[in-house]
Write an enzyme that holds these catalytic residues in place. Sequence first.
Site, PDB file in Angstrom:
ATOM      1  N   HIS A  52       0.800  -1.359   0.165  1.00 43.06           N
ATOM      2  CA  HIS A  52       0.091  -0.084   0.024  1.00 43.06           C
ATOM      3  C   HIS A  52       0.589   1.415  -0.146  1.00 43.06           C
ATOM      4  CE1 HIS A  52      -2.181  -3.490   1.921  1.00 43.06           C
ATOM      5  NE2 HIS A  52      -3.576  -2.703   0.818  1.00 43.06           N
ATOM      6  N   HIS A  82      -3.923   3.174  -3.867  1.00 40.88           N
ATOM      7  CA  HIS A  82      -4.488   2.326  -2.060  1.00 40.88           C
ATOM      8  C   HIS A  82      -3.696   1.341  -2.000  1.00 40.88           C
ATOM      9  CE1 HIS A  82      -6.397   1.967   1.753  1.00 40.88           C
ATOM     10  NE2 HIS A  82      -6.247  -0.186   1.087  1.00 40.88           N
ATOM     11  N   SER A  96     -21.947  -9.143  37.937  1.00 45.01           N
ATOM     12  CA  SER A  96     -22.492 -10.211  37.676  1.00 45.01           C
ATOM     13  C   SER A  96     -21.227 -11.290  36.822  1.00 45.01           C
ATOM     14  CB  SER A  96     -22.991 -10.412  36.451  1.00 45.01           C
ATOM     15  OG  SER A  96     -24.713  -9.629  36.600  1.00 45.01           O
ATOM     16  N   GLU A 129     -17.390  -4.301  24.939  1.00 39.45           N
ATOM     17  CA  GLU A 129     -16.551  -5.407  25.071  1.00 39.45           C
ATOM     18  C   GLU A 129     -15.654  -5.270  24.521  1.00 39.45           C
ATOM     19  OE1 GLU A 129     -20.607  -6.012  26.066  1.00 39.45           O
ATOM     20  OE2 GLU A 129     -19.968  -5.394  24.785  1.00 39.45           O
ATOM     21  N   HIS A 154     -28.399 -15.055  25.229  1.00 39.09           N
ATOM     22  CA  HIS A 154     -27.688 -15.327  26.844  1.00 39.09           C
ATOM     23  C   HIS A 154     -26.609 -17.136  26.802  1.00 39.09           C
ATOM     24  CE1 HIS A 154     -28.681 -11.070  26.861  1.00 39.09           C
ATOM     25  NE2 HIS A 154     -27.971 -11.072  27.772  1.00 39.09           N
TER      26      HIS A 154
END
Length: 674
Positions: free
Chosen positions: A36, A271, A395, A421, A483
């Site tokens: 690149h 690119h 939890s 997360e 879940h």
Amino acid sequence: MNSPDKPFTADVAALATADALRFLAADAVQQARSGHPGAPMGMADMADVLWRRHLRHNPADPGWRNRDRFVLSNGHASMLLYGLLHLTGYDLPMEEIKRFRQLHARTPGHPEVDVTPGVETTTGPLGQGLANAVGMALAEKMLAASFNRPGHDVVDHRTYVFVGDGCLMEGISHEVCSLAGTLGLSKLVVFYDDNGISIDGDVKEWFTDDTPQRFAAYGWNVIAGVDGHDAAALDNAIIAANSQFSRPTLICCKTVIGYGSPTKAGGHDVHGAPLGADEVAAMRHQRQWSAAPFEIPPAIAAAWDARDAGRARQGEWEATFASYHAAYPQLAAEFERRDAGTLPAALAEQFAHLLRQPGELHQRLATRKASQIVLEHISAALPELFGGSADLTGSNLTNVKASKRVGVDGSGNYLSYGVREFGMAAIMNGIALHGGFLPFGGTFLTFSDYSRNAIRMAALMRQRVIHVFTHDSIGLGEDGPTHQPVEHMASLRLIPNNWLWRPCDGVETAVAWQAALQRHDGPTCLVLSRQALTPFARTAQQIDAIARGGYVLVESAQPQVVLIATGSEVEIAVAAAQQLALDNVATRVVSMPCVETFYAQDKPYRDAVLPPGVPRVSVEAGVTWFWRAVVGEHGVAVGIDRFGESAPAEQLYTHFGITSAHVADCARTVIGNR
């Protein structure tokens, strides 16, 4: 400490030093016929001003503790970084530049930490380098808060980042930049290479964000409208960024991709493909660059050489540290221990006490709670332990009584990452790369999907990062299939160099934590239950064997079948063995909390635990295909090969046939099929 070395003067020589980067990139990509060139050519002026006038580093000692960190988040522009490292004097000779993208070269397609001297992090997946940099800046701020004393600033460096449109389009950039603004990471400076081009062409068709206002909304200091090819403007922007002490800074640099290419600059063709021999030749003519490929004129090479300046800067810091050591010898020794990544001697004693002495850890409890008990006992002996959770502290149970949330002053040992997360996982990578801390963070196992690519990067970079994944199976019950993780353990085990521990009780949980902390060459995932699990009595020899990843928990003379289980299913396997004993079926139960560690043992040990020729049944509340290699062609893998259901945990285990009765039936079947 971060002011320029000399007054700025814009002259032809300054432009020529940037062209050295452009031609190294163009020539290396052309020779490799891959790469690149556009981004390195477009960002060359930015890099020239930052590296020659502001970056504090020592090419002779890439690991100097108080160096500034530089992260190329848009890692496809790797030849920019390789050019910088070569020109400033790192151990990256021109022969390695010529071998760009070739087998075993120190110039791989994307920068890799520990492959190329001076590369701070492995980048390529866009946005993650930026996230790593947030972690580095956070680590610097926290170390400074812990160790600096009046007149003794032994931790005082900056983190500089180059990003492109792709980094800012990736969602992780929002997660981490929002948090960086909240935490006031004032020594983080990000250069936005705003060239308007990505692989598909002009980004105005799909990326029309008002980036300056976006970052202003995060609480950043934004310097907008900087000409990325104007050295004086870039210099002034960096000075302004380093002159404020409350916010991170985004410098928005308007650039031309492939700058210097006569006919391809500004278009997407430059690119990700070589310019072509004719275009490179035309560029040489237009830029009046007479040097042959891979040759740097002596005057330009001298202007780039940073070795003498680097040695002087490091020498100044070492004098500062010597003074600090004289004034605060205990703090200095602790700083050096943490910088080296050496665990304190008292930690082994803490674990020995936990494992050998009866206590709360040896009761019936969820392994997530056992994890918290372990953390309570070891935190005082391990001040570098830095925890957190993605808005699930109550939890995941990743907090302890001594946990103090990090604020804008940098003090603390715990971070509430919010519902971020992916950002959490990548920030932890940056903290680990920076050094001085052992990061761990928690979320539900099912959300490891959000974190997975950052876990992969930690494994690739061989970084000590610990992920606490709770609510590990259908045992979480009524929350249902969204879940309830089914495929997640198998998915994480597929990542090379990633360890997954799924302990069956408090003792195995403590051993899992000890293994994770002692590991220096990769990440560890601790997979923990929501529901309470039965504790098992063990001999001292069995406790020692846990660290080998798999061991005999329940023995039987001349076993006719071996039951292999992890986590919450170990007690199911033990109950099945008891049922089989009523039929005089000799059954061995093997607990295998870490499959990767077990298969890293020598063959005699593996054969002693899993005797060849004895039929096997595995039991784990997840997809079964992973276990088929363990149980063999004639074995049975008991698990779940579909998504879960919403119901109480005990009903779900019955519904999916993960019961002692079903496991016993499977054992009888494999014995009968011999």
